[in-house]
Write a protein that holds these residues in place. Structure first.
Motif, PDB file in Angstrom:
ATOM      1  N   VAL A 156      -1.418  -4.917  47.195  1.00  8.89           N
ATOM      2  CA  VAL A 156      -0.010  -4.619  47.393  1.00  8.89           C
ATOM      3  C   VAL A 156       0.415  -5.065  48.794  1.00  8.89           C
ATOM      4  O   VAL A 156      -0.244  -4.696  49.771  1.00  8.89           O
ATOM      5  N   VAL A 209       6.616  -2.337  51.561  1.00  6.73           N
ATOM      6  CA  VAL A 209       6.862  -1.632  50.301  1.00  6.73           C
ATOM      7  C   VAL A 209       8.256  -1.923  49.771  1.00  6.73           C
ATOM      8  O   VAL A 209       8.488  -1.892  48.547  1.00  6.73           O
ATOM      9  N   ALA A 241      -1.776   0.956  45.965  1.00  9.09           N
ATOM     10  CA  ALA A 241      -1.374   1.471  47.275  1.00  9.09           C
ATOM     11  C   ALA A 241      -2.195   2.706  47.649  1.00  9.09           C
ATOM     12  O   ALA A 241      -2.617   2.868  48.803  1.00  9.09           O
ATOM     13  N   ARG A 260      -2.531   4.149  51.396  1.00  3.06           N
ATOM     14  CA  ARG A 260      -1.100   4.179  51.734  1.00  3.06           C
ATOM     15  C   ARG A 260      -0.402   5.171  50.798  1.00  3.06           C
ATOM     16  O   ARG A 260       0.278   4.792  49.847  1.00  3.06           O
ATOM     17  N   ASP A 291       3.568   4.987  50.594  1.00  6.58           N
ATOM     18  CA  ASP A 291       4.011   3.833  49.811  1.00  6.58           C
ATOM     19  C   ASP A 291       3.772   4.086  48.323  1.00  6.58           C
ATOM     20  O   ASP A 291       4.623   3.755  47.478  1.00  6.58           O
TER      21      ASP A 291
END
Length: 310
Positions: free
Chosen positions: A12, A16, A42, A47, A50
């Motif tokens: 990813v 975002v 993510a 993350r 995100d």
């Protein structure tokens, strides 16, 4: 489309917002699976925020998706359209009926052209818009022109559902002359009245300037759409020819697959016949060997008997 192996996840991008922009132009039928895949990737990358933002995204309706696709696929036309909306909303304030009628007609032309373009983009992406969905796209574009908040929402490219224009469109605004009636009384207006007249005159000039800008913007937008129409017509023709070739190729593939199936069935029957023949051949060989043995034994017995008689 790149197929992923089981257990494999996408990388990813760090941005975002770019991920969400791309997600909202994905086909609605693929939206949920794609969203969950990106959110999981993510999370695996550590993350969490995100992942939460991605997972919170809601699948758009077909009309909203087509409207998002129009914005992303035609950035220059979309920018012109948003600028036209700004000019129209400014010029519609306190205009006379003739001006409102003129701008409304141009507005309808542009909305109709862009809604057709959105439908073409959807078809090219493999999704045919129904009549109801096309009407929702038109409704969204009408809202963008007449309502600033709707324009802002469409400008994000992440609509989840179609937009609706205000219940009272600018076509029905009161005539500017209604607010500028002469007041009864002395022919010598007081200073405050003269100031009001000057303010009104300045306001009238400003509105005329806004009207001129709106007319120019509408004219540029209509002209630009007309210039692009032949190219879109050619693209539609190419798309149709490609679909025809694709259909014929699929038909040939179906025929070939059927012939292959029949050939495999014939091969399977031939293989069974071969096995049966080998079985029969082995049985026959065994019978011949047994017969030869019996004949040899009989011959030996004859020789033995002949020797004993002698």
């Amino acid at each position: 489309m790149i197929m992923q192996r089981k257990g494999e996840r996408d990388e990813v991008p760090d941005d975002v917002e770019a991920v969400l922009d791309a997600l909202y132009t994905a086909a609605p039928s693929d939206f949920v699976a794609r969203r969950e895949q990106l959110a999981a990737s993510a999370r695996s990358a550590g993350r969490a925020e995100d992942a939460r933002l991605i997972h919170a995204a809601r699948r758009p309706t077909l009309a909203a998706w087509a409207s998002n696709l129009l914005l992303r696929s035609e950035p220059e036309e979309s920018r012109r359209f948003l600028e036209l909306g700004q000019a129209l909303r400014a010029a519609y304030q306190d205009l006379d009926t003739d001006a409102v009628k003129e701008l409304s007609e141009r507005r309808r032309q542009i909305v109709s052209a862009l809604s057709r373009q959105a439908a073409q983009l959807a078809r090219a992406a493999g999704h045919q818009l129904s009549n109801a969905a096309e009407q929702e796209v038109q409704s969204t574009l009408q809202a963008v022109l007449t309502d600033e908040s709707a324009a802002t929402r469409w400008g994000t490219g992440r609509l989840e559902s179609a937009l609706k224009p205000p219940s009272s469109l600018p076509d029905a605004l009161p005539m500017a002359s209604d607010t500028r009636r002469k007041r009864p009384g002395s022919t010598h207006a007081p200073a405050s009245s003269r100031t009001a007249v000057k303010d009104e005159s300045a306001g009238r000039r400003r509105r005329q300037q806004e009207l001129a800008r709106a007319r120019d913007a509408a004219e540029v937008a209509v002209r630009h759409l007309r210039e692009l129409q032949p190219a879109r017509t050619d693209a539609d023709a190419l798309l149709q020819r490609a679909r025809d070739r694709h259909g014929k190729a699929r038909e040939r593939v179906s025929i070939a697959e059927e012939e292959l199936k029949q050939a495999r069935e014939r091969l399977q029957r031939a293989e069974q016949d071969r096995q049966d023949a080998e079985t029969q051949d082995a049985a026959a060989a065994d019978a011949v060997a047994a017969a030869e043995l019996a004949a040899h034994e009989a011959e030996q017995e004859v020789q033995r008997l002949g020797s004993s008689n002698a």
